[in-house]
Design a protein around this motif. Structure first.
Motif, PDB file in Angstrom:
ATOM      1  N   ASN A  19     -86.155   4.974 -33.077  1.00 43.19           N
ATOM      2  CA  ASN A  19     -85.893   3.725 -33.407  1.00 43.19           C
ATOM      3  C   ASN A  19     -85.513   3.704 -34.855  1.00 43.19           C
ATOM      4  O   ASN A  19     -84.469   2.926 -35.265  1.00 43.19           O
ATOM      5  CB  ASN A  19     -87.202   2.723 -33.063  1.00 43.19           C
ATOM      6  CG  ASN A  19     -87.353   2.326 -31.644  1.00 43.19           C
ATOM      7  OD1 ASN A  19     -86.343   1.893 -31.018  1.00 43.19           O
ATOM      8  ND2 ASN A  19     -88.413   2.681 -31.272  1.00 43.19           N
ATOM      9  N   TRP A  22     -81.881   5.176 -34.805  1.00 43.07           N
ATOM     10  CA  TRP A  22     -80.982   4.329 -34.375  1.00 43.07           C
ATOM     11  C   TRP A  22     -80.495   3.311 -35.275  1.00 43.07           C
ATOM     12  O   TRP A  22     -79.554   2.750 -35.414  1.00 43.07           O
ATOM     13  CB  TRP A  22     -81.773   3.606 -33.001  1.00 43.07           C
ATOM     14  CG  TRP A  22     -81.540   4.767 -31.832  1.00 43.07           C
ATOM     15  CD1 TRP A  22     -80.551   5.675 -31.652  1.00 43.07           C
ATOM     16  CD2 TRP A  22     -82.443   4.839 -31.013  1.00 43.07           C
ATOM     17  NE1 TRP A  22     -81.117   6.352 -30.353  1.00 43.07           N
ATOM     18  CE2 TRP A  22     -82.300   6.019 -30.108  1.00 43.07           C
ATOM     19  CE3 TRP A  22     -83.646   3.922 -30.671  1.00 43.07           C
ATOM     20  CZ2 TRP A  22     -83.030   6.254 -28.741  1.00 43.07           C
ATOM     21  CZ3 TRP A  22     -84.350   4.278 -29.570  1.00 43.07           C
ATOM     22  CH2 TRP A  22     -84.218   5.607 -28.775  1.00 43.07           C
ATOM     23  N   SER A  76     -77.889   7.577 -27.583  1.00 42.97           N
ATOM     24  CA  SER A  76     -77.712   6.507 -27.977  1.00 42.97           C
ATOM     25  C   SER A  76     -79.059   5.731 -27.570  1.00 42.97           C
ATOM     26  O   SER A  76     -79.875   6.158 -26.498  1.00 42.97           O
ATOM     27  CB  SER A  76     -76.435   5.542 -27.420  1.00 42.97           C
ATOM     28  OG  SER A  76     -76.680   5.297 -26.067  1.00 42.97           O
ATOM     29  N   GLN A  77     -79.308   4.774 -28.319  1.00 41.30           N
ATOM     30  CA  GLN A  77     -80.555   3.975 -27.745  1.00 41.30           C
ATOM     31  C   GLN A  77     -80.428   3.272 -26.312  1.00 41.30           C
ATOM     32  O   GLN A  77     -81.313   3.445 -25.539  1.00 41.30           O
ATOM     33  CB  GLN A  77     -80.878   2.692 -28.746  1.00 41.30           C
ATOM     34  CG  GLN A  77     -81.970   1.781 -28.502  1.00 41.30           C
ATOM     35  CD  GLN A  77     -82.102   0.718 -29.540  1.00 41.30           C
ATOM     36  OE1 GLN A  77     -81.234   0.458 -30.369  1.00 41.30           O
ATOM     37  NE2 GLN A  77     -83.556   0.493 -29.785  1.00 41.30           N
TER      38      GLN A  77
END
Length: 126
Positions: A19, A22, A76-77
């Motif tokens: 997190n 990102w 990617s998230q």
């Protein structure tokens, strides 16, 4: 860049660091540690070790061209969230997306969230 490996699921600690990556983009261990240490007591070497493990698991990529290695999320998230949701649906809801959604929407769902969901469903029907 994406190393999509659906069999490797990040742990809670790994998700915390993902997190950060990102949100920040590529970062050194020190930069990640500074962000994480604002909300939880975590040592620099702990962050370093977790990032090294994540690199071994292909959850992050590492640029070793400078003295301070720079880490970035390998996926990617959205890709990671989709993989985790698919796994959850399979394991906990017998493969039923509707069971997941019905369980997720309960008395604690706000009126605004319900309106957002309704708009999403309407757009999917079109």
């Amino acid at each position: 860049m994406a190393q999509e490996n659906p069999t490797v699921k990040p742990t809670q600690a790994e998700l915390t660091l993902l997190n950060v990556l990102w949100k920040m983009g590529p970062a050194t261990v020190r930069q990640v540690h500074e962000v994480v240490s604002q909300t939880q007591k975590t040592g620099y070497t702990t962050v370093l070790k977790i990032l090294q493990i994540m690199h071994d698991k292909s959850l992050v990529i590492r640029d070793e061209s400078n003295r301070a290695h720079v880490y970035a999320a390998a996926n990617s998230q959205t890709q990671t969230q989709s993989s985790l949701i698919k796994d959850l649906i399979s394991k906990a809801f017998g493969g039923s997306t509707s069971k997941l959604v019905m369980r997720a929407i309960d008395d604690s769902t706000s009126e605004q969230e319900i309106n957002d969901i309704r708009q999403l469903l309407n757009s999917l029907e079109k």
